[in-house]
Design a protein around this motif. Structure first.
Motif, PDB file in Angstrom:
ATOM      1  N   GLY A  28      27.734  17.364  87.212  1.00  0.00           N
ATOM      2  CA  GLY A  28      28.221  18.421  86.398  1.00  0.00           C
ATOM      3  C   GLY A  28      29.582  19.004  86.629  1.00  0.00           C
ATOM      4  O   GLY A  28      30.360  20.100  86.201  1.00  0.00           O
ATOM      5  N   ARG A  29      30.461  18.098  87.203  1.00  0.00           N
ATOM      6  CA  ARG A  29      31.697  18.132  87.463  1.00  0.00           C
ATOM      7  C   ARG A  29      32.749  17.082  86.892  1.00  0.00           C
ATOM      8  O   ARG A  29      33.963  17.023  86.915  1.00  0.00           O
ATOM      9  CB  ARG A  29      32.125  18.267  89.023  1.00  0.00           C
ATOM     10  N   ARG A  30      32.025  16.487  85.900  1.00  0.00           N
ATOM     11  CA  ARG A  30      33.000  15.363  85.120  1.00  0.00           C
ATOM     12  C   ARG A  30      34.243  16.054  84.373  1.00  0.00           C
ATOM     13  O   ARG A  30      35.385  15.631  84.416  1.00  0.00           O
ATOM     14  CB  ARG A  30      31.977  14.690  84.154  1.00  0.00           C
ATOM     15  N   GLU A  31      34.048  17.124  83.498  1.00  0.00           N
ATOM     16  CA  GLU A  31      35.106  17.629  82.762  1.00  0.00           C
ATOM     17  C   GLU A  31      35.975  18.275  83.555  1.00  0.00           C
ATOM     18  O   GLU A  31      37.299  18.733  83.261  1.00  0.00           O
ATOM     19  CB  GLU A  31      34.537  18.832  81.843  1.00  0.00           C
ATOM     20  N   GLN A  32      36.015  18.893  85.096  1.00  0.00           N
ATOM     21  CA  GLN A  32      36.824  19.139  85.953  1.00  0.00           C
ATOM     22  C   GLN A  32      37.367  18.091  86.881  1.00  0.00           C
ATOM     23  O   GLN A  32      38.348  18.379  87.469  1.00  0.00           O
ATOM     24  CB  GLN A  32      36.177  20.334  86.804  1.00  0.00           C
TER      25      GLN A  32
END
Length: 640
Positions: A91-95
């Protein structure tokens, strides 16, 4: 540059959690691995960060999140250098482009950042202990959670890992330890365990027999209960007879491997099998650090981490370096060069490092004097007591450790060095706020915890020349232990005198006289005082500046002089305010009973996150702006 976000491949773009990964077929997992590896390369090539370790465990990361029910099931990563793929899949790909940046994602697993980060890890060899605690808690709660510890062969050299293995084998809780064997930590691994694992991975007789038994009996799922028992007995007999894997068996673990860590389908099948096997298990996988990026595979130490952008095809650095003649030398390199020069003059000098010859710049010493230089593996406690043993026989031991890692050997510093009054020299690198590695690597506590110990000199040079001269003085001092702390990064760029000179123990020096306020600095943080002083002069404010050099013993004669001439004392250090250099000064002034105020500037009693060193210094008020503001505040001048 700061707004660049890598474009994920078509499969990775649809994965916002392991739940999305599980929707894919097993045949698609290799494509996910390829896309994940490319995404890590794209990101780190622009923004920097730890690199080789994460590339080496891409297939393992995908297989683990495909098979296990995370975050209910727990994955504990040792150290955390290899957790980039884990972060991207959870869940942290975009960040991820904010990784290791101020107010961005941490470079390590962090419990407060994600429920998928089961345990915060910045120091090595902790994963098995933490995972065992989780497994035992699951037993007590009747929760039926699966727990996996992923540990590298470098971290396995740490004594804590074997303490945990010993306990886990006896505890008999359901835990899987995955030994990621790539023959590397940051530098190439050393010691008997390295050879031990090499014997396992190259034992053709055992591997062939094991594979034949496995093929004959089939996978665990399809075997009947009787066949499983036969397989288990046969495996134990073969293992005990012909493979070094018997060590893990002797510790109470079922041993499986070695397995190709870059075959995601094989890993998936092994994990599916092992999830049905109860009790302590160890899966031995063999990987290549930097896998999939040729420059990183060729030069694994160099590509452990990258600080700046590089060409993702060739690996060539893209940032334009300053001309070499204008680039100040790093403090660690000043230390490394000086140690070789001292060793040329004194054949009793020996050097010790716990697995950090590159980070501590000990390679020059190791190349010049290999018989007097020792990389003891990731074993800080052993390193300190080993140095103490050398000192008992007349050797002048220089122990090079990062401040954050010396914490792990505090008991040995007290019992094995200080109580016995052995003259070990502790060269403490990465002292103070270190930057992007964040709270697990900040070296904030060494001043406090060392000045509390008898028979210990606590010193810090303000510049490169003082570092060399302190080392020279310490090399001849045999009355007690001596610690010399210096920060991460480059020095002042000053012209260094080649000849060594003695530095009087417990004596500071006057940098500049002033009016009513005296700044007492400890270590290279004094450069900020020089900068602040120049700014204050623009407002006709003149401060005194004193480079104290020693937190223990204090230069009380110099402090007495300051007390007689100034109305206010401000101390500054790149370390915790509690119990540090400033506290030592305040204690002395309180005992004198004089009416001079003492203001301590340092790192407050809180966890400081990651960012550049300058960003963090400014955040806690020990940068030039903070010094200027404090001086004006003492003078009653309102600061905008």
């Amino acid at each position: 540059m700061d707004t660049y976000k890598p474009v994920p491949g078509p499969l990775l773009a649809k994965i916002s959690s392991p739940h999305d990964l599980k929707k894919l077929s097993a045949e698609q997992l290799q494509d996910v691995c390829d896309e994940l590896r490319e995404y890590i390369i794209d990101s780190v090539s622009v923004y920097g960060g730890h690199f080789g370790a994460s590339l080496g465990v891409v297939e393992l990361t995908v297989a683990l999140h495909y098979i296990y029910n995370t975050p209910r099931d727990k994955i504990v990563w040792d150290v955390g250098h290899q957790a980039y793929g884990h972060k991207i899949l959870t869940g942290r790909r975009e960040q991820f482009h904010t990784n290791r940046k101020y107010n961005g994602l941490s470079g390590f697993p962090k419990r407060s950042e994600s429920e998928y980060d089961a345990f915060g890890v910045g120091h090595s060899s902790t994963s098995i202990s933490a995972a065992l605690g989780m497994a035992v808690a699951s037993d007590l709660n009747h929760a039926d959670k699966k727990v996996v510890a992923v540990i590298g062969d470098g971290a396995m050299t740490g004594g804590m890992a074997f303490e945990a293995l010993n306990n886990a084998g006896a505890q008999n809780s359901d835990i899987l330890v995955i030994l990621n064997d790539n023959n590397m930590s940051i530098d190439p691994n050393v010691g008997a365990l390295k050879e031990y694992l090499a014997d396992i991975t190259t034992s053709k007789t055992f591997n062939k027999m094991r594979d034949e038994i496995y093929d004959l009996l089939g996978h665990f799922k399809s075997a009947g209960e009787k066949m499983r028992k036969v397989a288990s007995k046969l495996e134990k007999a073969v293992t005990a007879a012909i493979t070094p894997g018997a060590l893990f068996q002797a510790l109470g673990f079922k041993y499986y491997g070695p397995v190709d860590g870059h075959n995601v389908d094989a890993l998936r099948r092994h994990l599916e099998d092992l999830i049905t096997v109860s009790g302590p298990k160890l899966l031995h996988i063999v990987t290549v650090k930097g896998k999939g990026f040729a420059p990183a595979e060729r030069e694994q130490t160099k590509w452990h981490a990258q600080s700046g952008p590089f060409d993702k095809i060739t690996g060539k650095t893209l940032s334009k370096p300053k001309p070499k003649e204008n680039l100040p030398q790093k403090y660690q390199d000043v230390f490394g060069d000086a140690l070789v020069e001292l060793a040329e003059e004194n054949e009793e000098i020996v050097a010790i490092t716990p697995a950090m010859p590159s980070g501590s710049s000990l390679w020059p010493m190791m190349n010049a004097y290999p018989d007097r230089s020792f990389d003891v593996g990731i074993a800080e406690q052993h390193a300190v007591t080993f140095a103490a043993g050398l000192a008992t026989e007349g050797k002048k031991a220089f122990a090079a450790l990062y401040s954050t890692f010396l914490q792990r050997a505090y008991d040995q510093v007290i019992h094995d060095v200080a109580i016995q009054k052995l003259p070990v020299v502790f060269c403490i690198d990465r002292a103070g706020l270190v930057g992007a590695d964040g709270p697990t690597h900040h070296g904030l506590y060494d001043i406090s915890y060392l000045r509390a110990i008898p028979n210990m000199i606590v010193s810090s040079p303000m510049n490169e020349q003082e570092l060399r001269d302190m080392m020279y003085t310490a090399s001849k001092y045999n009355e007690a232990a001596w610690s010399i702390r210096y920060p991460r990064g480059r020095g002042t760029g000053m012209e260094i005198r080649k000849q060594f000179r003695d530095v009087e123990i417990g004596k500071g020096r006057v940098i500049e006289e002033g009016d009513s306020i005296a700044l007492l600095s400890f270590g290279p943080i004094g450069k900020y005082v020089v900068e602040a002083s120049e700014r204050l002069k623009e407002d006709q404010i003149y401060i005194g500046h004193f480079d104290m050099r020693y937190a223990k013993p204090l230069d009380t004669e110099l402090i007495d002089s300051v007390l007689s001439e100034y109305d206010h004392i401000v101390t500054i250090e790149d370390g915790t305010k509690l119990g540090g250099f400033g506290s030592a000064v305040a204690e002395y002034v309180a005992e004198k009973g004089v009416g001079v105020s003492v203001k301590i500037l340092g790192v407050p009693d809180q966890i400081v996150e990651h960012g550049t060193q300058r960003e963090l210094h400014d955040e806690v008020g020990i940068g030039p702006e903070g010094i200027v503001a404090e001086v004006k505040n003492l003078l009653g001048i309102k600061v905008a």
